[in-house]
Design a protein around this motif. Structure first.
Motif, PDB file in Angstrom:
ATOM      1  N   LEU A 108      57.542  50.652  43.358  1.00  0.00           N
ATOM      2  CA  LEU A 108      57.352  49.841  42.163  1.00  0.00           C
ATOM      3  C   LEU A 108      55.927  49.282  42.126  1.00  0.00           C
ATOM      4  CD1 LEU A 108      59.232  48.851  39.846  1.00  0.00           C
ATOM      5  CD2 LEU A 108      59.433  46.711  41.125  1.00  0.00           C
ATOM      6  N   ILE A 109      55.455  48.819  43.277  1.00  0.00           N
ATOM      7  CA  ILE A 109      54.107  48.249  43.364  1.00  0.00           C
ATOM      8  C   ILE A 109      53.055  49.298  43.031  1.00  0.00           C
ATOM      9  CG2 ILE A 109      52.407  47.273  44.949  1.00  0.00           C
ATOM     10  CD1 ILE A 109      54.730  45.882  46.390  1.00  0.00           C
ATOM     11  N   VAL A 110      53.195  50.459  43.644  1.00  0.00           N
ATOM     12  CA  VAL A 110      52.235  51.530  43.395  1.00  0.00           C
ATOM     13  C   VAL A 110      52.261  51.924  41.922  1.00  0.00           C
ATOM     14  CG1 VAL A 110      51.663  53.929  43.923  1.00  0.00           C
ATOM     15  CG2 VAL A 110      52.367  52.384  45.756  1.00  0.00           C
ATOM     16  N   PHE A 111      53.440  51.984  41.358  1.00  0.00           N
ATOM     17  CA  PHE A 111      53.603  52.371  39.965  1.00  0.00           C
ATOM     18  C   PHE A 111      52.884  51.392  39.020  1.00  0.00           C
ATOM     19  CE2 PHE A 111      56.151  52.436  35.990  1.00  0.00           C
ATOM     20  CZ  PHE A 111      55.892  53.758  35.629  1.00  0.00           C
ATOM     21  N   THR A 112      53.094  50.084  39.248  1.00  0.00           N
ATOM     22  CA  THR A 112      52.422  49.096  38.379  1.00  0.00           C
ATOM     23  C   THR A 112      50.918  49.176  38.557  1.00  0.00           C
ATOM     24  OG1 THR A 112      53.370  47.592  40.011  1.00  0.00           O
ATOM     25  CG2 THR A 112      53.877  47.130  37.733  1.00  0.00           C
ATOM     26  N   LEU A 113      50.507  49.387  39.793  1.00  0.00           N
ATOM     27  CA  LEU A 113      49.070  49.499  40.057  1.00  0.00           C
ATOM     28  C   LEU A 113      48.465  50.628  39.221  1.00  0.00           C
ATOM     29  CD1 LEU A 113      46.672  48.571  41.844  1.00  0.00           C
ATOM     30  CD2 LEU A 113      47.323  50.343  43.463  1.00  0.00           C
ATOM     31  N   LEU A 114      49.109  51.797  39.281  1.00  0.00           N
ATOM     32  CA  LEU A 114      48.595  52.957  38.552  1.00  0.00           C
ATOM     33  C   LEU A 114      48.637  52.713  37.048  1.00  0.00           C
ATOM     34  CD1 LEU A 114      50.101  55.894  40.617  1.00  0.00           C
ATOM     35  CD2 LEU A 114      47.758  55.010  40.624  1.00  0.00           C
ATOM     36  N   LEU A 115      49.724  52.098  36.606  1.00  0.00           N
ATOM     37  CA  LEU A 115      49.887  51.815  35.183  1.00  0.00           C
ATOM     38  C   LEU A 115      48.696  51.023  34.659  1.00  0.00           C
ATOM     39  CD1 LEU A 115      52.432  52.741  33.689  1.00  0.00           C
ATOM     40  CD2 LEU A 115      53.131  50.346  33.599  1.00  0.00           C
ATOM     41  N   HIS A 116      48.355  49.965  35.412  1.00  0.00           N
ATOM     42  CA  HIS A 116      47.243  49.115  34.991  1.00  0.00           C
ATOM     43  C   HIS A 116      45.919  49.841  35.072  1.00  0.00           C
ATOM     44  CE1 HIS A 116      48.890  45.248  33.991  1.00  0.00           C
ATOM     45  NE2 HIS A 116      49.799  45.428  34.926  1.00  0.00           N
ATOM     46  N   ILE A 117      45.741  50.608  36.137  1.00  0.00           N
ATOM     47  CA  ILE A 117      44.470  51.312  36.306  1.00  0.00           C
ATOM     48  C   ILE A 117      44.211  52.251  35.137  1.00  0.00           C
ATOM     49  CG2 ILE A 117      43.312  53.069  37.684  1.00  0.00           C
ATOM     50  CD1 ILE A 117      44.386  51.721  40.157  1.00  0.00           C
ATOM     51  N   PHE A 118      45.267  52.934  34.698  1.00  0.00           N
ATOM     52  CA  PHE A 118      45.046  53.932  33.657  1.00  0.00           C
ATOM     53  C   PHE A 118      45.150  53.398  32.248  1.00  0.00           C
ATOM     54  CE2 PHE A 118      46.328  56.792  37.213  1.00  0.00           C
ATOM     55  CZ  PHE A 118      45.074  57.382  37.356  1.00  0.00           C
ATOM     56  N   PHE A 119      45.867  52.307  32.065  1.00  0.00           N
ATOM     57  CA  PHE A 119      46.123  51.920  30.676  1.00  0.00           C
ATOM     58  C   PHE A 119      45.493  50.603  30.227  1.00  0.00           C
ATOM     59  CE2 PHE A 119      49.521  54.946  31.626  1.00  0.00           C
ATOM     60  CZ  PHE A 119      49.248  55.872  30.628  1.00  0.00           C
ATOM     61  N   THR A 120      45.002  49.772  31.135  1.00  0.00           N
ATOM     62  CA  THR A 120      44.359  48.544  30.681  1.00  0.00           C
ATOM     63  C   THR A 120      42.891  48.818  30.422  1.00  0.00           C
ATOM     64  OG1 THR A 120      45.882  47.361  32.101  1.00  0.00           O
ATOM     65  CG2 THR A 120      44.037  46.110  31.213  1.00  0.00           C
ATOM     66  N   LYS A 121      42.514  48.544  29.213  1.00  0.00           N
ATOM     67  CA  LYS A 121      41.123  48.880  28.852  1.00  0.00           C
ATOM     68  C   LYS A 121      40.326  47.607  28.632  1.00  0.00           C
ATOM     69  CE  LYS A 121      42.199  53.350  26.816  1.00  0.00           C
ATOM     70  NZ  LYS A 121      43.633  53.460  27.088  1.00  0.00           N
ATOM     71  N   GLU A 122      39.859  47.004  29.721  1.00  0.00           N
ATOM     72  CA  GLU A 122      39.070  45.778  29.627  1.00  0.00           C
ATOM     73  C   GLU A 122      37.876  45.900  30.549  1.00  0.00           C
ATOM     74  OE1 GLU A 122      41.533  42.415  30.551  1.00  0.00           O
ATOM     75  OE2 GLU A 122      42.889  42.916  28.908  1.00  0.00           O
ATOM     76  N   GLY A 123      36.814  45.194  30.193  1.00  0.00           N
ATOM     77  CA  GLY A 123      35.630  45.142  31.043  1.00  0.00           C
ATOM     78  C   GLY A 123      34.876  46.453  31.028  1.00  0.00           C
ATOM     79  N   ALA A 124      33.963  46.568  32.016  1.00  0.00           N
ATOM     80  CA  ALA A 124      33.087  47.722  32.071  1.00  0.00           C
ATOM     81  C   ALA A 124      33.829  48.947  32.562  1.00  0.00           C
ATOM     82  CB  ALA A 124      31.915  47.427  33.019  1.00  0.00           C
ATOM     83  N   VAL A 125      33.322  50.104  32.151  1.00  0.00           N
ATOM     84  CA  VAL A 125      33.906  51.348  32.642  1.00  0.00           C
ATOM     85  C   VAL A 125      33.383  51.602  34.055  1.00  0.00           C
ATOM     86  CG1 VAL A 125      34.074  53.824  32.289  1.00  0.00           C
ATOM     87  CG2 VAL A 125      34.080  52.270  30.338  1.00  0.00           C
ATOM     88  N   LEU A 126      34.288  51.809  34.983  1.00  0.00           N
ATOM     89  CA  LEU A 126      33.874  52.060  36.365  1.00  0.00           C
ATOM     90  C   LEU A 126      33.695  53.549  36.605  1.00  0.00           C
ATOM     91  CD1 LEU A 126      36.051  49.603  38.479  1.00  0.00           C
ATOM     92  CD2 LEU A 126      33.622  49.449  37.913  1.00  0.00           C
ATOM     93  N   PHE A 127      34.715  54.324  36.274  1.00  0.00           N
ATOM     94  CA  PHE A 127      34.624  55.779  36.432  1.00  0.00           C
ATOM     95  C   PHE A 127      34.965  56.419  35.107  1.00  0.00           C
ATOM     96  CE2 PHE A 127      36.329  53.934  40.317  1.00  0.00           C
ATOM     97  CZ  PHE A 127      35.380  54.329  41.258  1.00  0.00           C
ATOM     98  N   ASP A 128      34.294  57.534  34.857  1.00  0.00           N
ATOM     99  CA  ASP A 128      34.660  58.294  33.675  1.00  0.00           C
ATOM    100  C   ASP A 128      35.065  59.674  34.143  1.00  0.00           C
ATOM    101  OD1 ASP A 128      35.073  59.435  31.284  1.00  0.00           O
ATOM    102  OD2 ASP A 128      33.171  58.747  30.392  1.00  0.00           O
ATOM    103  N   LEU A 129      36.375  59.949  34.105  1.00  0.00           N
ATOM    104  CA  LEU A 129      36.840  61.248  34.603  1.00  0.00           C
ATOM    105  C   LEU A 129      37.013  62.240  33.466  1.00  0.00           C
ATOM    106  CD1 LEU A 129      39.619  59.890  37.014  1.00  0.00           C
ATOM    107  CD2 LEU A 129      37.300  60.595  37.635  1.00  0.00           C
TER     108      LEU A 129
END
Lengths: 279, 288, 265
Positions: C76-97
């Motif tokens: 569950l923890i890993v899942f929420t982590l990934l969810l936020h990493i991919f879907f929250t669009k705030e602040g500067a762009v760190l990586f552009d894949l």
């Protein structure tokens, strides 16, 4: 005259929907300090009798006197302070999560002060030699140990009478011995009057007096010696006779010159020795 | 059908902090048609041993041979049903396993599970019911309306109806009154005699073991302490007593008498009749 | 069977946390669950982390047990982590894949939320790992005591809970026994088609119910014979004692809350 602690008169009880009385016109007394065994095969009414003695059921007819109180709906809670019970299944009467909690349960119900409780729990567990198991959980105890805790739970309430309702029938031989030894010690120290309800004749042989129940009626009453004289009659009632009685009977039948029956192996050995030196 | 346990070891909860050795160095062969009594204190491993006899537990070392099947430690075993049909177990307080609406259905449950057609199972139920001494009019009753003793018999009938070649009895008479105890024990003995069913009795009662068994196995702390005929075993009662084990009351009495009277018995007596005769003989011999 | 359930099981050790009053530990969990939501930046999360790890160190519970408690939640923890990493669009762009952009805000938010989860699980399992179930029951009964005024059956609930706790191992044993008995009668609990397996539950459940009812009846009789007639006039054998340590724990909670307010952005 010894002090009468329990007195039953014409006690009769019928379960709803049954034709036959489970207990039928039973009268007897129990004196203070006595060990009375009530024997009978399964279904002879002995367990019903146990429930009547503790007010878990009330007789349809007749009366039960405990001390100077007549057992009724009004007096039942006072009677229960005087009569402790140990039931058959060691697991189904263990209320507490640990040994000490279980012994304390009855005391909590009576509203005993906490410091007092600690002392009485300790004392009771000392008496049944379970004082080293204070924090043990029930599933780590043997059947015999659980029954000893149940006895401690009764002792802590300081009743006059303890009723053992087939308390040893689910135990292995070692557990049975433990429990009976405990009861014998308590009786010898004059702490309790004992009524043991059983179909184990070896257990009954340890009592001062035996009552034989059959089909709800009092069939015979007497000392173990008198009762075991009935020999084949007891077997006919679905009971058994102790080993030494059996052997002494068989010896007499084979023409060995023994007088009377023998309740314990020691007596029989002694008589045989005497006989041997005489020859 | 022959059962053999070879170098068997069993540990509970292997590879966890709760690991516990329950059985070790067990070597035991049970020949077809014998009556074997397994004796020992609570915790000596006898109940664990009996569960190996039809694959309810698997050894953690060694093997169990049941007829032509071998259950080996560390191997995945499938289709143990065949074994379970051949080896019936009557557990302690078997009445706790009753669950059907009627006595008939409950007795038929085992046979039907093993593929017996319903009509035939019903026939077997009637035969089994007769064996345990109950009349057919309880067939339609609910097992929960019966008395404790009757429930015990119905549960036993449920195992007998499976027509096993081997029957394992775990304290089948626990909690019964003397008459019930004798009736059940005699019934199993009769079955063993009449139909040649291999019978394995796990018991605390040295008397029952001495009376019924051809062979006695004494368990102590997870291994076999002694095995032999009742006669062999009780010829050296001192060894048993040393380990805190019981001996039959007849043998115990012999020991007492030997000590007090200074006489010697030639053999261990296993029945009251035999003992009475021997006592008489020994005393007459002594007086001459 | 029981031994397989390691998650959250009481580990009887001797540590300051073990010795604390169950009431203070219950209050700790309650307040911790609340204040966890105050954290919203690196410093405040670090404060929570330090607090949690001090508690763990004090409890002397081996890391293995705590990790076991986390295992079921890990996914569950890993899942929420990934969810936020991919879907929250705030602040500067760190990586552009190319197909997805990872933002600074998303990464931070993801890390924060998984940390919050972890701390919550750790602190609650710390409660069950260091407090015996019966103490927890006692603590609850005392804390909920005032509700008796509004006719809440607090005593009865606590008694029910303690009796359930007492009978769990007994029933587990019984289940295993009945399973074995029915297996010997040809039931297959572990393989075969689903339909068959569902059917095989009946021969297990019916005897279990029957025996539980029998036990309940016996127990009721035994309790009555021992003079049980409800909570009235009843005293308690188990006494809870509030010690300095417990007061200290409460103080530390106040300090924690103050710190969180001070450093949150």
């Amino acid at each position: 005259m010894e002090e009468k602690l329990v007195s039953l008169k014409d006690v009769t009880f019928k379960y709803d929907g049954q034709d036959r009385n489970a207990v039928d016109g039973v009268s007897f007394d129990v004196s203070k300090g006595e060990w009375l065994a009530i024997v009978g095969h399964n279904g002879s009414g002995k367990s019903t009798l146990a429930k009547l003695l503790n007010g878990l059921q009330f007789p349809g007819f007749g009366s039960i006197l405990i001390g100077d109180m007549e057992l009724s709906e009004e007096t039942v809670w006072d009677v229960r302070k005087k009569v402790g019970m140990v039931f058959q299944n060691p697991d189904n009467q263990f209320v507490g999560t640990t040994v000490q909690d279980d012994v304390a349960f009855g005391l909590e119900n009576l509203g005993v002060q906490q410091q007092m409780m600690v002392k009485r729990v300790q004392d009771a567990l000392n008496k049944v030699k379970m004082n080293e198991f204070l924090d043990q959980e029930p599933h780590h105890l043997s059947g015999g140990q659980k029954q000893r805790v149940a006895i401690a739970g009764v002792l802590a309430l300081q009743p006059d009478i303890i009723i053992l309702d087939e308390a040893t029938s689910m135990l292995d031989p070692r557990g049975r011995e433990e429990v009976l030894d405990t009861v014998r010690e308590l009786k010898e120290e004059k702490i309790l009057t004992v009524i043991s309800i059983t179909h184990d004749l070896e257990e009954a042989a340890k009592a001062d007096r035996i009552i034989v129940l059959n089909q709800g009626r009092l069939y015979r009453e007497g000392t173990p010696d008198e009762i075991f004289h009935l020999e084949d009659e007891l077997v006919g009632l679905g009971l058994d006779i102790p080993f030494s009685v059996k052997l002494s009977k068989s010896l007499r039948e084979k023409g060995v010159d023994l007088a009377g029956s023998h309740l314990t192996e020691e007596e029989l050995v002694k008589d045989l020795c005497a006989l041997n030196s005489r020859i | 059908m022959r059962i053999e346990l070879k170098d068997l070891e069993f540990r509970y909860q292997m590879n966890t902090p709760f690991e516990r050795l329950a059985l070790h160095d067990i070597n035991l062969a049970i020949n077809p048609g014998t009556y074997v009594a397994i004796i020992g204190h609570t915790g000596s491993g006898k109940s664990t041993l009996l569960q190996h006899l039809n694959g309810l537990v698997k050894p953690t070392k060694g093997s169990v041979v049941i007829g032509d099947r071998t259950i080996e430690a560390g191997r995945k075993e499938k289709h143990l049903k065949g074994i379970r049909k051949m080896v019936g177990i009557v557990f302690q307080f078997p009445e706790h396993q009753l669950f059907e609406e009627t006595v008939e259905k409950d007795i038929c449950f085992g046979p039907i599970n093993f593929g017996v057609p319903e009509e035939e199972a019903k026939k077997k139920a009637r035969i089994a019911l007769k064996l345990v001494g109950l009349s057919e009019d309880i067939l339609e009753k609910s097992p929960f309306d019966l008395s404790g003793g009757q429930m015990r018999r119905v549960a036993i009938a449920g195992v007998l109806a499976m027509e096993p070649e081997v029957i394992v009895l775990d304290e089948p008479t626990a909690g019964l009154d003397p008459r019930g105890r004798k009736e059940i024990m005699d019934m199993f003995y009769q079955l063993h005699k009449d139909q040649g069913i291999t019978t394995i009795l796990v018991t605390h009662s040295m008397e029952d073991a001495a009376r019924y068994a051809d062979e006695i196995v004494i368990m102590h702390q997870g291994s076999i302490f002694q095995k032999g005929t009742p006669f062999e075993i009780f010829s050296q009662p001192e060894q048993l007593i040393e380990k805190g084990l019981d001996v039959p009351e007849t043998v115990r009495f012999q020991l007492k008498l030997q000590k007090e009277l200074g006489v010697r018995f030639d053999h261990p007596c296993l029945s009251v009749e035999d003992l009475a005769g021997e006592v008489k003989r020994v005393m007459e011999r002594g007086s001459r | 069977m029981l031994d397989k359930m390691i998650f959250g099981r009481f580990v009887p050790l001797d540590s300051p946390i073990h010795r604390m009053d169950p009431r203070s530990k219950l209050l700790l969990v309650f307040f911790f669950v609340c204040v966890v939501f105050l954290a919203n930046n690196l410093v405040t999360y670090a404060i929570l982390g330090v607090f949690t790890f001090i508690l763990i160190a004090l409890s002397r519970i081996p890391a293995r047990f705590l990790f076991n408690g986390l295992k079921p939640i890990l996914l569950l923890i890993v899942f929420t982590l990934l969810l936020h990493i991919f879907f929250t669009k705030e602040g500067a762009v760190l990586f552009d894949l190319g197909f997805v952009k990872i933002y600074e805000g998303g990464l931070l938010e993801g890390i924060y939320i998984s940390m919050r989860f972890t701390f919550l699980i750790l602190v609650t399992s710390l409660l069950t790992l260091t407090t015996s179930p019966i103490s927890i029951t006692d603590g609850m009964e005392q804390l909920l005591g005032p509700l008796k005024k509004w006719k809440m059956p607090v005593h009865e609930l606590a008694l029910m809970m303690s009796i359930s706790l007492r009978f769990i191992p007994t029933l587990m044993e019984e289940t295993e026994k009945i399973m074995k008995a029915q297996t010997a009668r040809g039931v297959d609990f572990s393989s075969g088609p689903v339909k068959e397996r569902v059917k095989s539950i009946v021969p297990l459940l019916v005897p279990l119910f029957v025996s539980s009812f029998k036990r309940a009846e016996d127990l009721a009789i035994a309790m009555e014979a021992r003079g049980y007639r409800g909570s009235e006039g009843r005293t308690k054998y188990r006494q809870l004692s509030w010690q300095t340590l417990d007061t200290l724990l409460m103080c530390s909670l106040v300090v924690l809350t103050a710190l969180l307010f001070l450093f949150r952005s």
